[in-house]
Design a protein around this motif. Structure first.
Motif, short mmCIF file in Angstrom:
data_model
loop_
_atom_site.label_atom_id
_atom_site.label_comp_id
_atom_site.label_asym_id
_atom_site.label_seq_id
_atom_site.Cartn_x
_atom_site.Cartn_y
_atom_site.Cartn_z
N TYR A 152 0.82 -1.10 0.04
CA TYR A 152 -0.06 0.04 -0.10
C TYR A 152 0.90 1.31 -0.05
O TYR A 152 2.00 1.27 0.56
N GLN A 190 0.45 5.26 1.36
CA GLN A 190 -0.45 6.14 2.28
C GLN A 190 0.07 7.73 2.05
O GLN A 190 1.19 7.94 2.22
N LEU A 222 -4.95 4.82 2.66
CA LEU A 222 -4.19 3.84 1.92
C LEU A 222 -4.77 3.28 0.73
O LEU A 222 -5.83 3.05 0.64
N LEU A 245 -4.07 0.16 -2.34
CA LEU A 245 -3.41 -0.74 -2.65
C LEU A 245 -2.78 -0.83 -4.13
O LEU A 245 -3.27 -0.47 -5.06
N TYR A 257 -0.73 -6.80 -4.96
CA TYR A 257 -1.02 -7.99 -3.96
C TYR A 257 -0.55 -9.33 -4.52
O TYR A 257 -0.31 -9.52 -5.80
N LYS A 304 -2.43 -6.98 -9.77
CA LYS A 304 -2.53 -5.27 -9.61
C LYS A 304 -3.80 -5.04 -8.62
O LYS A 304 -4.83 -5.43 -8.37
N GLY A 305 -3.27 -3.74 -7.93
CA GLY A 305 -4.38 -3.05 -6.94
C GLY A 305 -4.99 -1.91 -7.66
O GLY A 305 -5.20 -1.89 -8.81
N GLU A 306 -5.00 -0.87 -6.85
CA GLU A 306 -5.77 0.11 -7.30
C GLU A 306 -4.90 1.12 -8.00
O GLU A 306 -5.31 1.76 -9.09
#
Lengths: 112, 113
Positions: free
Chosen positions: A35, A37, A43, A45, A48, A57-59
């Protein structure tokens, strides 16, 4: 019991340089997360991993690369750092995808 | 994508005052809900979580949260805050169908002795 550790804790780099942030956990948790911040965003992402050799992939994945050759390590690489990547980076792990996440102490990254 | 809203960005209370921090999420399906706390200079720690069952969940340090499904809310409460509760509080949601966690933007709580 070390738990989850991150290194370095603080890093200053310049635009365009490659930077790798390390994350290591001693619990053999399957899942690991990265993450960032930022003020006003909480936070978010980045990437993962559900297990060794499995990443997703995250955000906010753009500009980052991850690998997971071993269950206990989940390094995050900024291939060509940009000022917008100045942030605090947290690694986390959990036993499964629905479980409690345990966070590392964070890495403060400043990109000049 | 899921969104998590924490409407209180900064809260300042005197010791012994009661606390309620709001958290709302957008996903209409089954969710797992968390509250994390980040004390100054430290990493995030789990305060409490809700997976199923009793919607009133009790966590560490006297905190509790109530899941109200009809309102898509998971508000955090504490009847009497202490100076040591000064921290940043994050609500997080995990959809039951996915791997991703979504965090709110956080609420900064300052407790004045």
């Amino acid at each position: 019991d070390a738990g989850i550790t991150q290194s370095p804790r603080y890093k200053i780099t310049e635009t365009g340089r490659q930077v790798t942030l390390m994350c290591h956990q001693t619990w053999s948790h399957s899942y690991m997360f990265w993450y960032r911040q930022d003020l006003g965003h909480g936070l978010r992402l980045i990437y993962y991993s559900a297990a060794a050799d499995i990443t997703d992939k995250g955000e906010v994945p753009d500009g980052y690369v991850v690998s997971r050759s071993k269950t206990e390590n989940f390094p995050l690489t900024l291939e060509s750092a940009t000022r917008s990547q100045t942030s605090v980076y947290f690694c986390a792990s959990s036993e499964n995808d629905l479980g409690t996440q345990y966070f590392g102490p964070g890495t403060r990254l400043l990109v000049l | 994508a899921q969104s998590v809203s924490q409407h209180n960005h900064h809260v300042i209370l005197s010791e012994a005052a009661s606390l309620e921090l709001g958290c709302n999420y957008s996903y209409g399906g089954t969710v797992n809900l968390f509250w994390y706390v980040q004390y100054p200079g430290q990493h995030l720690q789990l305060l409490l979580k809700y997976f199923s069952g009793d919607p009133l969940v009790k966590g560490i340090k006297g905190f509790e949260a109530e899941f109200i499904k009809s309102k898509f809310s998971f508000n955090l409460r504490k009847p009497s805050v202490q100076w040591s509760d000064t921290a940043e509080y994050f609500c997080a949601v995990n959809e039951d169908t996915g791997n991703q966690f979504y965090f709110g933007t956080g609420t900064s709580l300052t407790v004045i002795p």
